[in-house]
Motif scaffolding. Structure first.
Motif, short mmCIF file in Angstrom:
data_model
loop_
_atom_site.label_atom_id
_atom_site.label_comp_id
_atom_site.label_asym_id
_atom_site.label_seq_id
_atom_site.Cartn_x
_atom_site.Cartn_y
_atom_site.Cartn_z
N ARG A 238 -6.01 1.24 -3.90
CA ARG A 238 -6.20 2.69 -4.00
C ARG A 238 -7.68 3.03 -4.18
O ARG A 238 -8.19 3.97 -3.55
CB ARG A 238 -5.38 3.26 -5.15
N ALA A 239 -8.38 2.30 -5.04
CA ALA A 239 -9.79 2.59 -5.29
C ALA A 239 -10.66 2.32 -4.07
O ALA A 239 -11.70 2.95 -3.88
CB ALA A 239 -10.29 1.76 -6.48
N SER A 240 -10.22 1.40 -3.20
CA SER A 240 -11.02 1.09 -2.01
C SER A 240 -10.90 2.18 -0.94
O SER A 240 -11.70 2.21 0.00
CB SER A 240 -10.57 -0.25 -1.41
N MET A 241 -9.91 3.05 -1.05
CA MET A 241 -9.71 4.16 -0.11
C MET A 241 -9.69 3.69 1.34
O MET A 241 -10.25 4.32 2.23
CB MET A 241 -10.81 5.20 -0.31
N GLY A 242 -9.03 2.57 1.58
CA GLY A 242 -8.89 2.06 2.95
C GLY A 242 -9.96 1.08 3.37
O GLY A 242 -9.81 0.41 4.40
N ALA A 243 -11.04 0.96 2.58
CA ALA A 243 -12.13 0.05 2.96
C ALA A 243 -11.69 -1.40 2.95
O ALA A 243 -12.27 -2.24 3.64
CB ALA A 243 -13.32 0.24 2.04
N VAL A 244 -10.66 -1.72 2.17
CA VAL A 244 -10.18 -3.10 2.10
C VAL A 244 -9.69 -3.59 3.46
O VAL A 244 -9.65 -4.79 3.72
CB VAL A 244 -9.07 -3.23 1.03
N PHE A 245 -9.35 -2.67 4.35
CA PHE A 245 -8.91 -3.04 5.69
C PHE A 245 -10.08 -3.32 6.63
O PHE A 245 -9.90 -3.92 7.69
CB PHE A 245 -8.03 -1.95 6.30
N CYS B 284 1.62 -5.10 4.06
CA CYS B 284 0.67 -5.72 4.99
C CYS B 284 0.54 -7.21 4.70
O CYS B 284 0.74 -7.65 3.57
CB CYS B 284 -0.73 -5.11 4.82
N GLU B 285 0.16 -7.94 5.74
CA GLU B 285 -0.17 -9.35 5.56
C GLU B 285 -1.60 -9.47 5.06
O GLU B 285 -2.50 -8.76 5.52
CB GLU B 285 -0.02 -10.08 6.90
N ILE B 286 -1.83 -10.33 4.06
CA ILE B 286 -3.18 -10.57 3.57
C ILE B 286 -3.97 -11.25 4.68
O ILE B 286 -3.55 -12.27 5.23
CB ILE B 286 -3.17 -11.44 2.30
N CYS C 214 0.86 -1.19 0.00
CA CYS C 214 0.00 0.00 0.00
C CYS C 214 0.90 1.24 0.00
O CYS C 214 2.07 1.17 0.36
CB CYS C 214 -0.89 0.04 1.23
N GLU C 215 0.30 2.38 -0.38
CA GLU C 215 1.08 3.61 -0.44
C GLU C 215 0.37 4.76 0.26
O GLU C 215 -0.84 4.91 0.15
CB GLU C 215 1.35 4.01 -1.90
N SER D 68 -2.51 4.95 8.18
CA SER D 68 -3.34 5.24 9.35
C SER D 68 -4.60 4.38 9.36
O SER D 68 -5.00 3.84 10.40
CB SER D 68 -3.71 6.72 9.36
N GLU D 69 -5.23 4.22 8.17
CA GLU D 69 -6.42 3.37 8.03
C GLU D 69 -6.09 1.93 8.40
O GLU D 69 -6.85 1.25 9.09
CB GLU D 69 -6.95 3.44 6.60
N ALA D 70 -4.97 1.45 7.89
CA ALA D 70 -4.57 0.07 8.14
C ALA D 70 -4.36 -0.19 9.63
O ALA D 70 -4.85 -1.18 10.19
CB ALA D 70 -3.29 -0.26 7.36
N LEU D 71 -3.64 0.70 10.29
CA LEU D 71 -3.35 0.52 11.71
C LEU D 71 -4.61 0.61 12.56
O LEU D 71 -4.80 -0.19 13.49
CB LEU D 71 -2.32 1.56 12.16
#
Length: 253
Positions: A150-157, A92-94, A33-34, A40-43
């Motif tokens: 990128r398109a998910s804007m952090g929702a993938v987390f 990140c780990e999947i 991710c970039e 911040s979203e991931a954490l």
């Protein structure tokens, strides 16, 4: 903070391969991710961040398990999937999401949707409308492709995303499978009860595959102008998910 001074460093080679190869991501169970906002979203979502790569000293608080790697000038651009990279990359780990048998709820299934931007946008929308999961079937784009992320804007987390096969659909119980179609003979989405269902959207050009159609108990359509042939799959998904998530008074549940 560990410093990396060579572009041939194994970590940089590894990160570049994670960005470019789906099979490599699956093999190593990691994705890239970039940007600081996504970090911040991931954490905050409890994602398993393994390390951060940046060309500037990173002073923000990170969990002790996250390693920070300081890169030499120009190295970030050499491994970024973007023409103009963000200030940092991170790995990140999947997540290990087991589909098992789905519990009661509303899910969306994507049948061979191939554009990673569409996949990411649908994941973002599913998160916004509180769907219980996004199911990927057939030849779908990778949920962990950098474009999808990128398109998910952090929702993938935050949103549960998992792949399913034909056996999964055969064994599905307690949930209605609702197909979608541009055919006006199908029932309007505003007249369908979506609670406890799997809503199926098909490939951008071909629609839902024949093998999936056989499982559909009901077909839904979005009424549009007769001058328009169809909607983009991510747009159609947004309309349907809004319908699925609202009460009779129009408010989202």
């Amino acid at each position: 903070m560990e410093k990396i001074t060579s572009r041939r460093n194994p970590v940089l080679v590894h990160v570049k391969k994670l960005s470019s190869s789906r099979s490599y991501r699956l093999k190593h169970n990691e994705f890239v991710c970039e940007g600081a906002k996504l970090l911040s979203e991931a954490l905050s979502s409890g994602a398993e961040v393994k390390y951060v790569l940046t060309e500037c000293p990173y002073t923000h608080k990170l969990p002790d398990t996250v390693k920070v790697l300081l890169l030499g000038d120009g190295m970030l651009k050499s491994i970024s999937a973007l023409k103009n990279p963000h200030d940092l990359l991170f790995v990140c780990e999947i997540p290990n999401v087991e589909s098992g048998s789905l519990s009661a709820g509303t899910y969306i299934l994507l049948d061979s949707v191939q554009d990673p931007g569409n996949i990411g946008t649908i994941i973002r929308t599913a998160d916004a409308f509180s769907l219980d999961g996004v199911l990927l079937y057939g030849d779908c784009a990778d949920a962990y492709n950098p474009k999808t992320i990128r398109a998910s804007m952090g929702a993938v987390f935050r949103q549960k995303v998992f792949s399913v096969d034909i056996d999964f659909l055969r064994k599905a119980s307690g949930l209605r499978l609702i197909g979608t179609s541009a055919d006006n003979s199908a029932k309007s989405v505003s007249d369908i009860e979506f609670r406890d269902s799997v809503i199926i959207l098909g490939n951008e050009g071909q629609g839902i595959s024949e093998e999936i159609l056989g499982f559909c108990e009901e077909m839904a359509t979005i009424p549009i102008s007769e001058n328009s042939e169809s909607l983009n799959v991510a747009t159609a998904a947004a309309v349907i998910m809004w319908e699925a998530g609202r009460n009779d008074d129009g408010k989202l549940v």
